[in-house]
Design a protein around this motif. Structure first.
Motif, PDB file in Angstrom:
ATOM      1  N   ARG A  81      12.574  38.968  85.987  1.00 35.13           N
ATOM      2  CA  ARG A  81      11.927  40.266  85.776  1.00 35.13           C
ATOM      3  C   ARG A  81      10.777  40.441  86.750  1.00 35.13           C
ATOM      4  NH1 ARG A  81      12.673  44.320  83.850  1.00 35.13           N
ATOM      5  NH2 ARG A  81      10.843  44.597  82.612  1.00 35.13           N
ATOM      6  N   LEU A  82      10.713  41.601  87.374  1.00 36.91           N
ATOM      7  CA  LEU A  82       9.601  41.975  88.239  1.00 36.91           C
ATOM      8  C   LEU A  82       8.853  43.129  87.576  1.00 36.91           C
ATOM      9  CD1 LEU A  82      11.327  42.069  91.742  1.00 36.91           C
ATOM     10  CD2 LEU A  82       9.871  40.289  90.812  1.00 36.91           C
ATOM     11  N   PRO A  83       7.538  43.106  87.533  1.00 41.12           N
ATOM     12  CA  PRO A  83       6.786  44.168  86.868  1.00 41.12           C
ATOM     13  C   PRO A  83       6.555  45.384  87.776  1.00 41.12           C
ATOM     14  CG  PRO A  83       5.300  42.465  87.602  1.00 41.12           C
ATOM     15  CD  PRO A  83       6.688  42.000  87.936  1.00 41.12           C
ATOM     16  N   VAL A  84       7.592  45.878  88.448  1.00 33.49           N
ATOM     17  CA  VAL A  84       7.455  47.001  89.369  1.00 33.49           C
ATOM     18  C   VAL A  84       7.638  48.317  88.627  1.00 33.49           C
ATOM     19  CG1 VAL A  84       8.371  48.062  91.464  1.00 33.49           C
ATOM     20  CG2 VAL A  84       8.244  45.578  91.278  1.00 33.49           C
ATOM     21  N   LEU A  85       8.740  48.480  87.947  1.00 35.60           N
ATOM     22  CA  LEU A  85       9.042  49.676  87.171  1.00 35.60           C
ATOM     23  C   LEU A  85       9.581  49.255  85.808  1.00 35.60           C
ATOM     24  CD1 LEU A  85      10.936  51.719  89.902  1.00 35.60           C
ATOM     25  CD2 LEU A  85       8.671  52.253  89.001  1.00 35.60           C
ATOM     26  N   PRO A  86       9.369  50.056  84.792  1.00 38.71           N
ATOM     27  CA  PRO A  86       9.941  49.712  83.473  1.00 38.71           C
ATOM     28  C   PRO A  86      11.465  49.609  83.561  1.00 38.71           C
ATOM     29  CG  PRO A  86       8.397  51.541  83.300  1.00 38.71           C
ATOM     30  CD  PRO A  86       8.604  51.285  84.764  1.00 38.71           C
ATOM     31  N   GLY A  87      12.009  48.543  83.045  1.00 37.30           N
ATOM     32  CA  GLY A  87      13.458  48.368  83.007  1.00 37.30           C
ATOM     33  C   GLY A  87      14.066  47.885  84.312  1.00 37.30           C
ATOM     34  N   ASP A  88      13.254  47.438  85.273  1.00 39.12           N
ATOM     35  CA  ASP A  88      13.824  46.959  86.532  1.00 39.12           C
ATOM     36  C   ASP A  88      14.455  45.584  86.337  1.00 39.12           C
ATOM     37  OD1 ASP A  88      11.491  45.550  86.198  1.00 39.12           O
ATOM     38  OD2 ASP A  88      10.930  45.572  88.289  1.00 39.12           O
ATOM     39  N   HIS A  89      15.372  45.235  87.240  1.00 45.56           N
ATOM     40  CA  HIS A  89      16.083  43.964  87.148  1.00 45.56           C
ATOM     41  C   HIS A  89      16.289  43.426  88.555  1.00 45.56           C
ATOM     42  CE1 HIS A  89      18.428  41.031  84.948  1.00 45.56           C
ATOM     43  NE2 HIS A  89      19.284  41.057  85.944  1.00 45.56           N
ATOM     44  N   PHE A  90      16.060  42.150  88.742  1.00 46.06           N
ATOM     45  CA  PHE A  90      16.122  41.482  90.039  1.00 46.06           C
ATOM     46  C   PHE A  90      17.155  40.372  89.933  1.00 46.06           C
ATOM     47  CE2 PHE A  90      14.537  38.160  92.893  1.00 46.06           C
ATOM     48  CZ  PHE A  90      14.244  38.874  94.041  1.00 46.06           C
ATOM     49  N   ASP A  91      18.227  40.451  90.734  1.00 43.71           N
ATOM     50  CA  ASP A  91      19.284  39.434  90.722  1.00 43.71           C
ATOM     51  C   ASP A  91      19.395  38.773  92.084  1.00 43.71           C
ATOM     52  OD1 ASP A  91      20.480  39.627  88.072  1.00 43.71           O
ATOM     53  OD2 ASP A  91      21.115  41.623  88.691  1.00 43.71           O
ATOM     54  N   ILE A  92      19.424  37.456  92.105  1.00 44.81           N
ATOM     55  CA  ILE A  92      19.708  36.708  93.323  1.00 44.81           C
ATOM     56  C   ILE A  92      21.182  36.320  93.271  1.00 44.81           C
ATOM     57  CG2 ILE A  92      19.240  34.613  94.638  1.00 44.81           C
ATOM     58  CD1 ILE A  92      16.388  34.726  93.558  1.00 44.81           C
ATOM     59  N   HIS A  93      21.943  36.737  94.283  1.00 43.34           N
ATOM     60  CA  HIS A  93      23.387  36.495  94.308  1.00 43.34           C
ATOM     61  C   HIS A  93      23.756  35.262  95.111  1.00 43.34           C
ATOM     62  CE1 HIS A  93      23.996  40.377  92.436  1.00 43.34           C
ATOM     63  NE2 HIS A  93      23.187  40.895  93.336  1.00 43.34           N
ATOM     64  N   GLU A  94      22.988  34.996  96.183  1.00 38.41           N
ATOM     65  CA  GLU A  94      23.369  33.883  97.058  1.00 38.41           C
ATOM     66  C   GLU A  94      22.146  33.422  97.847  1.00 38.41           C
ATOM     67  OE1 GLU A  94      27.093  33.112 100.093  1.00 38.41           O
ATOM     68  OE2 GLU A  94      26.454  35.152  99.708  1.00 38.41           O
ATOM     69  N   ILE A  95      22.006  32.119  98.004  1.00 40.43           N
ATOM     70  CA  ILE A  95      20.967  31.523  98.839  1.00 40.43           C
ATOM     71  C   ILE A  95      21.646  30.512  99.759  1.00 40.43           C
ATOM     72  CG2 ILE A  95      18.874  30.124  98.919  1.00 40.43           C
ATOM     73  CD1 ILE A  95      18.232  31.127  96.101  1.00 40.43           C
ATOM     74  N   LEU A  96      21.416  30.655 101.051  1.00 44.63           N
ATOM     75  CA  LEU A  96      21.965  29.721 102.032  1.00 44.63           C
ATOM     76  C   LEU A  96      20.811  29.086 102.795  1.00 44.63           C
ATOM     77  CD1 LEU A  96      24.715  32.066 103.503  1.00 44.63           C
ATOM     78  CD2 LEU A  96      25.028  30.279 101.795  1.00 44.63           C
ATOM     79  N   ALA A  97      20.897  27.804 103.089  1.00 44.90           N
ATOM     80  CA  ALA A  97      19.848  27.111 103.844  1.00 44.90           C
ATOM     81  C   ALA A  97      20.497  26.132 104.805  1.00 44.90           C
ATOM     82  CB  ALA A  97      18.904  26.385 102.901  1.00 44.90           C
ATOM     83  N   GLU A  98      19.856  25.993 105.981  1.00 43.48           N
ATOM     84  CA  GLU A  98      20.385  25.102 107.000  1.00 43.48           C
ATOM     85  C   GLU A  98      19.236  24.527 107.811  1.00 43.48           C
ATOM     86  OE1 GLU A  98      22.455  26.667 110.621  1.00 43.48           O
ATOM     87  OE2 GLU A  98      24.145  25.635 109.680  1.00 43.48           O
ATOM     88  N   GLY A  99      19.370  23.298 108.236  1.00 42.31           N
ATOM     89  CA  GLY A  99      18.384  22.677 109.105  1.00 42.31           C
ATOM     90  C   GLY A  99      17.516  21.676 108.376  1.00 42.31           C
ATOM     91  N   PRO A 100      16.783  20.890 109.150  1.00 42.99           N
ATOM     92  CA  PRO A 100      15.894  19.889 108.564  1.00 42.99           C
ATOM     93  C   PRO A 100      14.666  20.565 107.945  1.00 42.99           C
ATOM     94  CG  PRO A 100      15.639  19.942 110.940  1.00 42.99           C
ATOM     95  CD  PRO A 100      16.774  20.861 110.617  1.00 42.99           C
ATOM     96  N   PRO A 101      13.928  19.873 107.079  1.00 43.90           N
ATOM     97  CA  PRO A 101      12.776  20.478 106.398  1.00 43.90           C
ATOM     98  C   PRO A 101      11.729  21.070 107.340  1.00 43.90           C
ATOM     99  CG  PRO A 101      13.321  18.380 105.380  1.00 43.90           C
ATOM    100  CD  PRO A 101      14.177  18.507 106.609  1.00 43.90           C
ATOM    101  N   TRP A 102      11.580  20.547 108.540  1.00 44.32           N
ATOM    102  CA  TRP A 102      10.555  21.049 109.461  1.00 44.32           C
ATOM    103  C   TRP A 102      11.054  22.215 110.318  1.00 44.32           C
ATOM    104  CZ3 TRP A 102      12.897  16.307 109.589  1.00 44.32           C
ATOM    105  CH2 TRP A 102      13.786  16.091 110.625  1.00 44.32           C
TER     106      TRP A 102
END
Length: 56
Positions: free
Chosen positions: A4-25
């Motif tokens: 939930r994000l407190p931007v507007l009443p009844g708003d909804h935030f969905d994360i569908h996909e996260i991709l990551a590549e490479g070393p930590p630095w």
């Protein structure tokens, strides 16, 4: 997965996909997400967002 994000009443935030590549630095990440909700006057909105991040 959703959060939930407190931007507007009844708003909804969905994360569908996260991709990551490479070393930590030297990581590149991409996130695909959707924000939706109701605007005043009962107008529905939905925004699809794509974000690329470089962490050095």
């Amino acid at each position: 997965m959703g959060a939930r994000l407190p931007v507007l009443p009844g708003d909804h935030f969905d994360i569908h996909e996260i991709l990551a590549e490479g070393p930590p630095w030297n990581t590149t990440a991409a996130v695909r997400r959707t924000v939706s909700g109701n605007l005043p006057g009962s107008t529905r909105f939905e925004n699809a967002l794509f974000r690329r991040l470089s962490l050095h």
